[in-house]
Motif scaffolding. Structure first.
Motif, short mmCIF file in Angstrom:
data_model
loop_
_atom_site.label_atom_id
_atom_site.label_comp_id
_atom_site.label_asym_id
_atom_site.label_seq_id
_atom_site.Cartn_x
_atom_site.Cartn_y
_atom_site.Cartn_z
N SER A 141 -13.50 1.75 4.19
CA SER A 141 -12.41 0.98 3.59
C SER A 141 -12.21 1.41 2.15
O SER A 141 -13.16 1.44 1.36
CB SER A 141 -12.74 -0.51 3.65
OG SER A 141 -11.82 -1.27 2.89
N PRO A 198 -9.74 0.20 -0.68
CA PRO A 198 -8.69 -0.75 -1.05
C PRO A 198 -7.77 -0.27 -2.16
O PRO A 198 -6.65 -0.77 -2.26
CB PRO A 198 -9.47 -2.00 -1.46
CG PRO A 198 -10.82 -1.51 -1.82
CD PRO A 198 -11.09 -0.34 -0.93
N ASP A 214 -5.22 1.20 -0.10
CA ASP A 214 -4.76 0.37 1.02
C ASP A 214 -4.93 1.11 2.35
O ASP A 214 -4.09 1.00 3.25
CB ASP A 214 -3.29 -0.05 0.84
CG ASP A 214 -3.11 -1.05 -0.28
OD1 ASP A 214 -4.12 -1.55 -0.81
OD2 ASP A 214 -1.95 -1.33 -0.63
N TRP A 215 -6.04 1.81 2.48
CA TRP A 215 -6.32 2.57 3.69
C TRP A 215 -7.71 2.24 4.24
O TRP A 215 -8.65 1.95 3.49
CB TRP A 215 -6.31 4.08 3.41
CG TRP A 215 -4.94 4.70 3.32
CD1 TRP A 215 -3.77 4.19 3.77
CD2 TRP A 215 -4.63 5.97 2.72
NE1 TRP A 215 -2.74 5.05 3.49
CE2 TRP A 215 -3.23 6.16 2.86
CE3 TRP A 215 -5.39 6.96 2.11
CZ2 TRP A 215 -2.58 7.30 2.39
CZ3 TRP A 215 -4.74 8.09 1.63
CH2 TRP A 215 -3.35 8.25 1.78
N GLY A 258 -3.06 2.26 7.59
CA GLY A 258 -2.48 1.59 6.44
C GLY A 258 -1.13 2.20 6.10
O GLY A 258 -0.72 3.22 6.67
N TRP A 261 1.34 -4.47 6.90
CA TRP A 261 0.25 -3.71 6.30
C TRP A 261 -0.57 -4.55 5.33
O TRP A 261 -0.05 -5.37 4.59
CB TRP A 261 0.77 -2.46 5.62
CG TRP A 261 1.29 -1.42 6.56
CD1 TRP A 261 2.55 -0.89 6.60
CD2 TRP A 261 0.57 -0.78 7.62
NE1 TRP A 261 2.65 0.04 7.60
CE2 TRP A 261 1.45 0.13 8.25
CE3 TRP A 261 -0.74 -0.87 8.10
CZ2 TRP A 261 1.06 0.93 9.33
CZ3 TRP A 261 -1.12 -0.07 9.17
CH2 TRP A 261 -0.23 0.81 9.77
N SER A 312 -3.38 -5.02 2.11
CA SER A 312 -3.61 -4.45 0.78
C SER A 312 -4.91 -5.01 0.21
O SER A 312 -5.24 -6.17 0.40
CB SER A 312 -2.45 -4.74 -0.17
OG SER A 312 -2.26 -6.12 -0.37
N TYR A 313 -5.64 -4.15 -0.43
CA TYR A 313 -6.95 -4.43 -1.03
C TYR A 313 -7.88 -5.11 -0.02
O TYR A 313 -8.52 -6.13 -0.29
CB TYR A 313 -6.82 -5.27 -2.30
CG TYR A 313 -7.81 -4.81 -3.35
CD1 TYR A 313 -7.51 -3.72 -4.16
CD2 TYR A 313 -9.04 -5.42 -3.50
CE1 TYR A 313 -8.42 -3.26 -5.11
CE2 TYR A 313 -9.96 -4.97 -4.43
CZ TYR A 313 -9.64 -3.89 -5.23
OH TYR A 313 -10.55 -3.42 -6.15
N GLN A 314 -7.97 -4.53 1.16
CA GLN A 314 -8.71 -5.09 2.28
C GLN A 314 -10.22 -5.01 2.07
O GLN A 314 -10.71 -4.23 1.26
CB GLN A 314 -8.33 -4.34 3.56
CG GLN A 314 -8.88 -2.92 3.66
CD GLN A 314 -8.16 -1.91 2.77
OE1 GLN A 314 -7.08 -2.18 2.24
NE2 GLN A 314 -8.76 -0.73 2.60
N ASP A 316 -7.42 -9.01 4.94
CA ASP A 316 -6.30 -8.52 4.14
C ASP A 316 -6.16 -9.44 2.93
O ASP A 316 -5.54 -10.49 3.01
CB ASP A 316 -5.01 -8.52 4.98
CG ASP A 316 -3.76 -8.29 4.14
OD1 ASP A 316 -3.88 -7.69 3.05
OD2 ASP A 316 -2.67 -8.71 4.58
N ARG A 335 -0.74 -6.89 -3.06
CA ARG A 335 0.57 -6.23 -3.18
C ARG A 335 1.65 -7.01 -2.44
O ARG A 335 2.82 -6.99 -2.84
CB ARG A 335 0.45 -4.78 -2.71
CG ARG A 335 -0.12 -3.91 -3.86
CD ARG A 335 -0.46 -2.52 -3.46
NE ARG A 335 -1.84 -2.32 -3.07
CZ ARG A 335 -2.88 -2.30 -3.89
NH1 ARG A 335 -2.72 -2.51 -5.18
NH2 ARG A 335 -4.10 -2.07 -3.43
#
Length: 617
Positions: free
Chosen positions: A449, A451, A454-455, A475, A490, A492-494, A511, A515
């Motif tokens: 991960s 973040p 965001d992927w 992502g 999608w 963000s900052y997972q 999640d 964003r």
């Protein structure tokens, strides 16, 4: 004769250290033998010609142990610490403890060994329960049980109804006593304990033993139930295990009413993952060249004893041999500064850990007008002696021109705010911020991960034989097409992305959503589940549950035994302080339980059946 004298002088001039190889003695603070469960203080006493004050800083000490003539296994790898608190295996045995010292300037080494006998704590047929240095943990010792059987301990607080709790089980040897740490108890409470010998589906209980727990130290945040547990819909796991970030960084566990049932006595420890058998992987501070807060990776038991340990300086030394030159000083070009965020245990016994790699990049990199310090990610594969066997370097496999989406910075040589230390410049671009690594049982690969991008990426690991190639990125802007009717699917900052159930193609994550929050002020953090089809290169959004609160950072995601989900929103802003909420949610999105800390941030939490059985991931 003159020629021989000149030759001797020439050899001495060319090899000045040849005349001052170190020696070492190994001392124990207690004589042999000692009973099972006794912690032995070991001290290495080096000796070498020269100024002792100058020499001492040049030594590194490694401690290893052989049990009953087996191969030596590392319990602490090379570090500046000349002392080690050794907790021998919890059964009778003959051990040999070895210390190896190394002079980092001359590269010369020396060794010393110390024999030590561990004897049974129990005498005759009567079991005993012994206090440990952890006030909420007892050592239960019972006479030998028949080989082919298994042993565990049943325990219940006096006055409580029901069957109580049970420890994990261990195989009986037939000739050695059975010893298990008992944990999951309330402070200052009386318990009845019984050993149980299991054969097939039957369990034969032993005689009762009384034990009274001690008083906890109080350095932990208060908790309160926000949503009472709906017993008709809730999963049966009765405990929560936490890694608390603030006010004191320490691992602990509570029941579902928020009552403390376990903690590690040391603070400044970050719990990464729970292991089978009542053990834990933690990051912590350590004495080393950099002296930053997360330099040590250790496996600890329920009491808080170190089972094995390495440090980032030792890892960097091994990476040097594999082509990653590390100089952690201002104006250096590259540095391996620290572990951070996550470490997991693989089925083969290896440990996968996340570390940072700082690298100075030239003018123009990531939009900078001058040279810039960029922090990338290393994934380290450490064997059962915590030696580097494989590694992945993000700089080799990802596009470094794609800067962090939030332009986050890491600062200072002590780390903090989710960063490992920074040494090459006053601040560094936090390019990826790798915050979780997971194992794919389906194919032996890894999931990372990231973040700040965001992927979530899948990496070609293949049980340590992979190329490190990025197989796909999940992502926005990644490689997999989203199959969903959701307008803003999608994440963000997972946090805490991983395949659950294990071996499946469904990826679970938290999640956090900063964003989305910028675009929609009413947006909340979500729990998401994605079904990955690697053949069609698609990702179907199976679940995207609004958790009703917003936590911009930290948190976790877990699938429970009854199919519900456990999510941690660990950074809720309350007035001018933080809170963390652990909640259980049905697949339909109904909250059936929630427990919240007050004045404390939770990095990660898990619901567990006991303190011996980790979540299945």
């Amino acid at each position: 004769m003159r020629s021989l004298t000149m030759l001797a002088l020439a050899v001495a001039a060319s090899c000045p250290v040849c005349w001052s190889a170190p020696t070492v003695r190994l001392l124990a603070n207690l004589p042999s033998p000692q009973s099972v469960g006794t912690v032995i203080g070991l001290t290495a006493m080096p000796k070498e010609e020269g100024d002792p004050l100058k020499l001492l800083g040049k030594y590194r000490f490694r401690f290893s142990v052989s049990v009953d003539g087996s191969a030596f296994r590392v319990v602490r790898d090379f570090s500046p610490q000349q002392g080690f608190a050794w907790r021998p295996e919890l059964y009778e045995h003959e051990a040999r403890v070895k210390v190896t010292i190394k002079n980092v300037a001359t590269k010369l080494t020396a060794e010393a060994e110390l024999p030590f006998r561990v004897v049974a704590r129990v005498n005759g047929q009567k079991p005993v329960a012994t206090p440990t240095s952890n006030p909420l943990v007892a050592l239960f010792s019972a006479p030998p049980c028949p080989e082919g059987s298994r042993f565990r301990v049943a325990f219940r607080r006096e006055g409580d109804e029901g069957k109580g709790q049970r420890t994990g089980s261990q195989p009986c040897s037939g000739s050695r006593s059975s010893n298990i740490y008992v944990a999951g108890m309330l402070a200052d409470s009386s318990y009845e304990m019984r050993g149980e010998v299991m054969k097939g589906d039957s369990a034969t209980p032993g005689p009762p033993v009384s034990f009274h727990t001690g008083i906890a130290d109080g350095t932990y945040a208060p908790l309160r139930v926000v949503t009472p547990r709906d017993a008709s819909a809730s999963s049966p796991e009765p405990f929560l295990v936490y890694s608390i970030e603030m006010p004191a960084q320490r691992p602990l566990a509570t029941d579902l009413d928020g009552n403390l049932v376990w903690y590690l006595p040391r603070t400044e420890l970050s719990l990464t993952r729970m292991l089978p058998g009542g053990r834990f992987l933690v990051f912590g501070g350590g004495i080393n060249e950099e002296n930053s807060r997360q330099q040590v990776l250790a496996e600890m038991d329920l009491v808080g004893n170190t089972i094995r340990e390495t440090n980032i300086a030792r890892v960097a030394e091994q990476l040097e041999e594999r082509g990653i030159h590390s100089v952690c000083k201002p104006n250096g070009q590259q540095c391996v500064p620290g572990f951070h965020h996550d470490a997991i245990r693989l089925p083969n016994g290896h440990t996968i850990a996340i570390a940072s790699l700082e690298r100075m990049m030239p003018d123009g990199a990531q939009g900078s007008e001058e040279p810039i310090d960029v922090i990338g990610v290393l994934i380290l594969d450490l064997d059962e002696d915590l030696q580097v066997k494989w590694f992945w370097n993000a700089f080799d496999h990802l596009d470094v021109t794609r800067a962090a989406l939030s332009d986050e910075k890491c600062r200072g040589p002590v780390g903090g705010a989710g960063c490992s230390p920074v040494f090459l410049a006053p601040s560094a671009n936090d390019w990826l911020h790798g915050n979780a690594v997971a194992y794919s049982r389906q194919d032996g690969n890894l999931v990372l991960s990231m973040p700040e991008q965001d992927w979530v990426a899948k990496i070609d690991y293949r049980e340590g034989k992979g190329t490190g190639k990025v197989l796909w990125r999940l992502g926005e802007g990644g490689d997999l097409k989203a199959e969903t009717t959701e307008k803003a699917p999608w994440f963000s900052y997972q946090h805490d992305a991983g395949f659950e159930p294990p071996g499946s193609d469904t990826l679970l994550l938290l999640d956090n959503g900063p964003r989305r929050k910028k675009k929609d002020s009413g947006a909340h953090t979500r729990g998401q589940q994605w079904k990955i089809d690697e053949v069609s290169r698609t990702a179907t959004l199976v679940m995207s549950t609004d958790l009703g609160v917003y936590a911009p950072w930290v948190g976790s995601a877990q699938r429970l035994s009854n199919g519900n989900f456990h999510f941690t929103t660990g950074s809720l802003l309350q007035d001018i302080s933080f809170a963390g909420r652990s909640m259980e949610i049905t697949p339909q999105g109904k909250v059936v339980f929630a427990l919240e800390t007050t004045g404390a941030m939770i990095y990660r939490s898990n619901r567990v059946a006991d303190l011996y059985t980790p979540p299945d991931r």
